[in-house]
Design an enzyme around this catalytic site. Structure first.
Site, mmCIF file in Angstrom:
data_model
loop_
_atom_site.group_PDB
_atom_site.id
_atom_site.type_symbol
_atom_site.label_atom_id
_atom_site.label_comp_id
_atom_site.label_asym_id
_atom_site.label_seq_id
_atom_site.Cartn_x
_atom_site.Cartn_y
_atom_site.Cartn_z
ATOM 1 C CB CYS A 1 16.255 41.301 39.237
ATOM 2 S SG CYS A 1 15.859 39.598 39.723
ATOM 3 C CG HIS B 1 14.549 43.143 43.335
ATOM 4 N ND1 HIS B 1 13.933 43.457 42.151
ATOM 5 C CD2 HIS B 1 14.672 41.800 43.360
ATOM 6 C CE1 HIS B 1 13.679 42.349 41.487
ATOM 7 N NE2 HIS B 1 14.127 41.323 42.193
ATOM 8 C CD GLU C 1 13.227 47.035 42.736
ATOM 9 O OE1 GLU C 1 12.722 45.980 42.321
ATOM 10 O OE2 GLU C 1 14.446 47.309 42.613
#
Length: 192
Positions: A76, A174, A176
């Protein structure tokens, strides 16, 4: 050991949790020696380009990051700071990727938030992914498409969803927070 760079930007704990779920040891650190000696480095972040870049410069981390030779993953804001320049705060960045970061032109539909499909190139980072898998985005600025673009997304306009140059990898999305697809991308990076 995986070093997750601590630099006054958010979302670091969720990256650490994702790495540990995959069975890898990691540390959140701004210690240059630990970062330089890690097997892999992750440069995540949610925040504002100017203040983040100032923090990196003032703490010696900008030079450290640019000199890394091991696999390094920007996420990001991390991707954006690896570019040449960001319109956000009129910010000179780390100049790894040969493109600039601009604000999406339509304020009424910004930020780009939620799941979106990406078109991927054949890259070790995307091993096992399907064409047009969806990942999670949250950003108001985007990196233009350039020679180092390895995945694209279209939101208002086409932009770099992922980039690579030498040992530097980066995702605007992202991983994650991107479920099984994101977990696979992180696993692929950590196994490089």
């Amino acid at each position: 050991m995986v070093a997750i760079i601590k630099y006054n930007a958010g979302n670091i704990a969720s990256v650490k949790n994702a790495v540990e779920r995959l069975g890898f040891d990691c540390v959140i650190t701004d210690d240059i020696n630990k970062i330089q000696n890690a097997n892999k480095v992750i440069f995540p972040g949610v925040g504002e380009a100017k203040s983040a870049m100032n923090h990196l410069t003032n703490n010696g981390l900008s030079g450290c990051i640019k000199s890394l030779l091991q696999p390094t993953l920007g996420i990001c804001l991390g991707l954006q700071l690896l570019c040449q320049y960001s319109e956000e705060g009129d910010t000179e960045c780390l100049k790894i990727f040969e493109t600039s970061v601009k604000k999406f032109p339509a304020d009424d539909i910004v930020p780009h938030m939620g799941w979106n499909n990406i078109s991927i190139n054949t890259e070790p980072l995307f091993k096992g992914l399907n064409k047009d898998d969806a990942v999670y985005f949250l950003h108001s600025y985007y990196a233009g498409i350039c020679e180092q673009t390895i995945a694209t997304c279209n939101y208002i306009l086409p932009f770099s969803a992922a980039m690579r140059k030498d040992n530097f990898y980066a995702t605007q999305f992202h991983p994650e927070k991107s479920g099984d697809v994101g977990e696979l991308i992180l696993k692929n990076f950590l196994e490089l």
